[in-house]
Write a protein that holds these residues in place. Sequence first.
Motif, PDB file in Angstrom:
ATOM      1  N   GLU A  38       0.809  -1.211   0.000  1.00  0.00           N
ATOM      2  CA  GLU A  38       0.000   0.000   0.000  1.00  0.00           C
ATOM      3  C   GLU A  38       0.846   1.266   0.000  1.00  0.00           C
ATOM      4  O   GLU A  38       0.435   2.303  -0.527  1.00  0.00           O
ATOM      5  CB  GLU A  38      -0.947   0.001   1.208  1.00  0.00           C
ATOM      6  CG  GLU A  38      -1.920  -1.170   1.255  1.00  0.00           C
ATOM      7  CD  GLU A  38      -2.943  -1.120   0.129  1.00  0.00           C
ATOM      8  OE1 GLU A  38      -2.993  -0.110  -0.592  1.00  0.00           O
ATOM      9  OE2 GLU A  38      -3.690  -2.102  -0.030  1.00  0.00           O
ATOM     10  N   SER A  42       0.133   3.973  -2.840  1.00  0.00           N
ATOM     11  CA  SER A  42      -0.416   5.262  -2.422  1.00  0.00           C
ATOM     12  C   SER A  42       0.527   6.409  -2.758  1.00  0.00           C
ATOM     13  O   SER A  42       0.081   7.546  -2.964  1.00  0.00           O
ATOM     14  CB  SER A  42      -0.734   5.250  -0.928  1.00  0.00           C
ATOM     15  OG  SER A  42       0.444   5.039  -0.169  1.00  0.00           O
ATOM     16  N   ARG A  46      -0.610   9.705  -4.548  1.00  0.00           N
ATOM     17  CA  ARG A  46      -0.360  11.050  -4.014  1.00  0.00           C
ATOM     18  C   ARG A  46       0.267  11.960  -5.066  1.00  0.00           C
ATOM     19  O   ARG A  46      -0.182  13.093  -5.279  1.00  0.00           O
ATOM     20  CB  ARG A  46       0.579  10.968  -2.806  1.00  0.00           C
ATOM     21  CG  ARG A  46       0.907  12.335  -2.192  1.00  0.00           C
ATOM     22  CD  ARG A  46       2.212  12.304  -1.403  1.00  0.00           C
ATOM     23  NE  ARG A  46       3.375  12.044  -2.233  1.00  0.00           N
ATOM     24  CZ  ARG A  46       3.991  12.968  -2.985  1.00  0.00           C
ATOM     25  NH1 ARG A  46       3.532  14.214  -3.030  1.00  0.00           N
ATOM     26  NH2 ARG A  46       5.056  12.649  -3.704  1.00  0.00           N
TER      27      ARG A  46
END
Length: 392
Positions: A38, A42, A46
């Motif tokens: 993750e 992520s 972002r």
Amino acid sequence: MLALVLGAVLLTSRPEDEDRPDAGGCTPRTVASWSADEGLTSEFARYGDDASRADDWTGGDGTHSVRLPDGRVLWLFSDTYLGQVYPPPNPVGESFAWRDTAAPLVRNSAVLMRGGRLESTLPAPLFPDPGPDQWRWPVAARVEPRSPGSAEQVLRVVLWVRTAAAAPWIYGTPTATEVATLSLPGLRVESIAKVLDQQLVPDPSRRVLFGTTLVERDGWTYVFGGDDGQAVSRPVSSAYVARVPDGRLGEPGAWQYWDGSDWRAAAKPAAVLGNERSRTGVGSAFSVTRAGGTYVLFTMAAGTRGLTTVTSYWACSPSGPWHGPAKDFSPGLPDGQVAAYNPQVHPALGDGRLVLSYDVNWLEPSAAAAQLNQNVSLYRPRFVTLRLKPGT
């Protein structure tokens, strides 16, 4: 008798003939477990959602990476969206970040990471189109001496050249393999050399492009490639391999291709993995890593499972024989008509883990652009961490 004995000695002494388990530390390997990474997934979300710039990466596929001498990691992408990303809700009322239909789409891009954080997008496209209706997709890359024995290092990036064509070649026909040389640390493209031209191969599905993955070992760079058999509904594509001495990736004459029995400079490459009857082979893009003395290849599975499922093969030599397929796994996918593809390992992360990325796209090409704009997360890499174990 003496000739036969000498021949046997020569054959058994060749390093490429390490084709049995336990030869040189080679043992069967398979996937023991996997888990979603993750943190990496992520981080790309972002960076892609950051609205502070309108000329940087917001999504792409063809994910490859290479560690630079100063510790930065360069991420290379094929077709890439640039431009602005807007927060949800999107125009159709869903709770997804989105981009408008005028968002720029370029054929390749490169993004720099430092300390695990994505920082900037290089001016895109990094590699210009070679001609009308042609484009370049970057694949595997490595840092190597500018020439054998040189203290100066450069970045070499393998490129696929493809040419626009009618269906079933909606992603273009395979045209050539090239190698770009970039300066360090500035990452300026100095030159691009054509390594293998495939335009004279009459059947586009039999053309071979090299560079989907590479492995460095004992002064050689082993460069793997594949054909586009699946574009014409063959159940699998085939894998091929070439090798190049350190410092000479950009020299066409230094490349040697496995022809089924030996490495030759001017030879027709022979498949090292791919059998339509047994449905063993590779997807259009795959990845190879070295675990101990074993080479492990990751690819999408054959048939319809290849839209969701990653499988693996193992060998004691880049030229095989390759054994498998071994245990497979199905990484997470978002809801909808989506497919996973292009599994790639990333030793460039340098943290000792076996990290694999996979790309995600909408299945129906005619609706893909609209879907990718309505939900930007559909066109970004996802990551998993793997653990291998002895297998059969």
